[in-house]
Write an enzyme that holds these catalytic residues in place. Sequence first.
Site, PDB file in Angstrom:
ATOM      1  N   CYS A 139       3.407   2.165  10.693  1.00  0.00           N
ATOM      2  CA  CYS A 139       4.770   3.355   9.637  1.00  0.00           C
ATOM      3  C   CYS A 139       5.050   3.844  10.746  1.00  0.00           C
ATOM      4  O   CYS A 139       6.476   4.252   9.974  1.00  0.00           O
ATOM      5  CB  CYS A 139       4.113   2.966   8.548  1.00  0.00           C
ATOM      6  SG  CYS A 139       4.023   1.696   7.168  1.00  0.00           S
TER       7      CYS A 139
ATOM      8  N   GLN B 117      -6.977   0.898   4.645  1.00  0.00           N
ATOM      9  CA  GLN B 117      -8.168   0.302   5.186  1.00  0.00           C
ATOM     10  C   GLN B 117      -9.337   0.328   5.583  1.00  0.00           C
ATOM     11  O   GLN B 117     -10.003  -0.962   6.039  1.00  0.00           O
ATOM     12  CB  GLN B 117      -7.546   1.609   6.781  1.00  0.00           C
ATOM     13  CG  GLN B 117      -6.394   1.152   7.383  1.00  0.00           C
ATOM     14  CD  GLN B 117      -6.293  -0.003   8.482  1.00  0.00           C
ATOM     15  OE1 GLN B 117      -7.176  -0.164   8.460  1.00  0.00           O
ATOM     16  NE2 GLN B 117      -4.914  -0.003   8.404  1.00  0.00           N
TER      17      GLN B 117
ATOM     18  N   HIS C 169      -2.046  -7.094   2.674  1.00  0.00           N
ATOM     19  CA  HIS C 169      -2.391  -7.857   3.805  1.00  0.00           C
ATOM     20  C   HIS C 169      -3.384  -7.342   4.839  1.00  0.00           C
ATOM     21  O   HIS C 169      -3.498  -7.882   6.001  1.00  0.00           O
ATOM     22  CB  HIS C 169      -0.977  -7.993   4.506  1.00  0.00           C
ATOM     23  CG  HIS C 169      -0.503  -6.577   4.987  1.00  0.00           C
ATOM     24  ND1 HIS C 169      -0.490  -6.187   6.320  1.00  0.00           N
ATOM     25  CD2 HIS C 169       0.124  -5.612   4.487  1.00  0.00           C
ATOM     26  CE1 HIS C 169       0.481  -4.811   6.678  1.00  0.00           C
ATOM     27  NE2 HIS C 169       0.213  -4.622   5.415  1.00  0.00           N
TER      28      HIS C 169
ATOM     29  N   GLY D 145       1.158  -1.335   0.092  1.00  0.00           N
ATOM     30  CA  GLY D 145       0.023  -0.083  -0.321  1.00  0.00           C
ATOM     31  C   GLY D 145       0.954   1.377   0.000  1.00  0.00           C
ATOM     32  O   GLY D 145       0.505   1.914  -0.587  1.00  0.00           O
ATOM     33  N   THR D 146       1.714   1.251   0.685  1.00  0.00           N
ATOM     34  CA  THR D 146       2.874   2.303   0.720  1.00  0.00           C
ATOM     35  C   THR D 146       3.794   2.707  -0.575  1.00  0.00           C
ATOM     36  O   THR D 146       3.215   3.892  -0.777  1.00  0.00           O
ATOM     37  CB  THR D 146       4.156   2.023   1.078  1.00  0.00           C
ATOM     38  OG1 THR D 146       3.689   2.170   3.015  1.00  0.00           O
ATOM     39  CG2 THR D 146       5.260   3.423   1.528  1.00  0.00           C
TER      40      THR D 146
ATOM     41  N   SER E 194      -4.264  -3.141  -0.462  1.00  0.00           N
ATOM     42  CA  SER E 194      -3.215  -3.804   0.460  1.00  0.00           C
ATOM     43  C   SER E 194      -3.714  -5.105   0.560  1.00  0.00           C
ATOM     44  O   SER E 194      -5.189  -5.232   0.916  1.00  0.00           O
ATOM     45  CB  SER E 194      -2.692  -2.908   1.625  1.00  0.00           C
ATOM     46  OG  SER E 194      -1.629  -4.066   1.725  1.00  0.00           O
TER      47      SER E 194
ATOM     48  N   THR F  85       9.552  -7.543 -12.508  1.00  0.00           N
ATOM     49  CA  THR F  85       8.817  -9.058 -13.277  1.00  0.00           C
ATOM     50  C   THR F  85       7.683  -8.772 -11.640  1.00  0.00           C
ATOM     51  O   THR F  85       7.922  -8.820 -10.526  1.00  0.00           O
ATOM     52  CB  THR F  85       9.007 -10.482 -12.262  1.00  0.00           C
ATOM     53  OG1 THR F  85      10.216  -9.712 -13.723  1.00  0.00           O
ATOM     54  CG2 THR F  85       8.740 -11.569 -13.569  1.00  0.00           C
TER      55      THR F  85
END
Length: 370
Positions: free
Chosen positions: A317, A176, A198, A69-70, A196, A234
């Site tokens: 983070c 989120q 995860h 996501g970052t 994201s 890749t």
Amino acid sequence: MIYLDYAATTPMTARAIAAYSEAAQELAGNPSSLHDMGGRAAAAVTWARKVIAEELGVHEDGIIFTGSGTEGNLLGILSLAKGARGGKHIISCMAEHTSVHAALNTLEGEGYKVTRLPLTQEGIIDLASLEMAIRSDTTLISIQHANSEIGTVQPVKEIARIAKRFGVRIHVDCVQSFCKLDITDFSGEVDGITVSAHKVGGPKGCGAVYLNPRVRATPVFPGVTHEKGLRGGTLDTPSIVAMAVGVEEFKYNIDYQRQLRHDLLEGLDSSLFQVIEAPAENQLPNICGICMKGIEGQYVMLKLNEDGIYISTGSACDINSASGTKAILAMGKSLTEARQFFRISFGSETTHEEIATVNKALHRIATFVK
């Protein structure tokens, strides 16, 4: 063990793990290769792209797979800002994720001007203030849909309408809220969306950013050839497939999450704890921002950890920041209050019994310190 840090990451689901393993074994080809092994991998990536696009309510041509996501926030903001013609002014919020601030800091170094809006006492962006901040040279608005620290939900649909009226591009960090709230309510009106894997039972190290195919996006690294020239490297086929499986499988029962939230907050002594939240319609219920009065959040986290209860002091983070959570500061609270902050976040596996145990542990800590 009681895990209550779902806003930081969710465990991979059994199906996502199985899908990753199968893809790693059966789809070993490079999706960009022209032979049959590459073709099978490419077909799997195409399927995954459709799954993510369908969940977002956007066209699959705009889905770009990223490593997180970052990275999605960095790529989305920089590409949209640099692809816009005209001005070099951007509007965002003081409480955005660290990756958003990193992108904005980069652009400021290149001559862009950034207006960072505060939050109201309810953790919401004031729409009138946002509209007043728009200038003739404003080219982009970047706003987080659901705050990762306190769970407040911004009125993105209304913000998108304002942006459209002024001809300003808009990027939304939905890491989120993805698969929890109805993003299709505004996805057709925005130019960029970050998600994201995860956070929804998929693997770490995988994410996606939607960039509206109808708008011009300038590559951050000109000359790369993957993902429509917007991202090099890749593709990680197993992670991408596992992400799509996680999205298909992820279930978010908002009523159950509200019940858990009610159990936790109703049991807290208001003389000892302060809850940071918005009205119910603007609150993601599984993220609970709390301050234990007079006690630093890091102490609370460490004491709970001794009991096998895992929470956080805010976004992972920002874990090494000494200044406390950005959201609390953006609401105008003091540095002392910000350092008292801790976050409890639920998942689908969280039980009422676990919440009762945490409640007792929190009051035990508060009583011991007092």
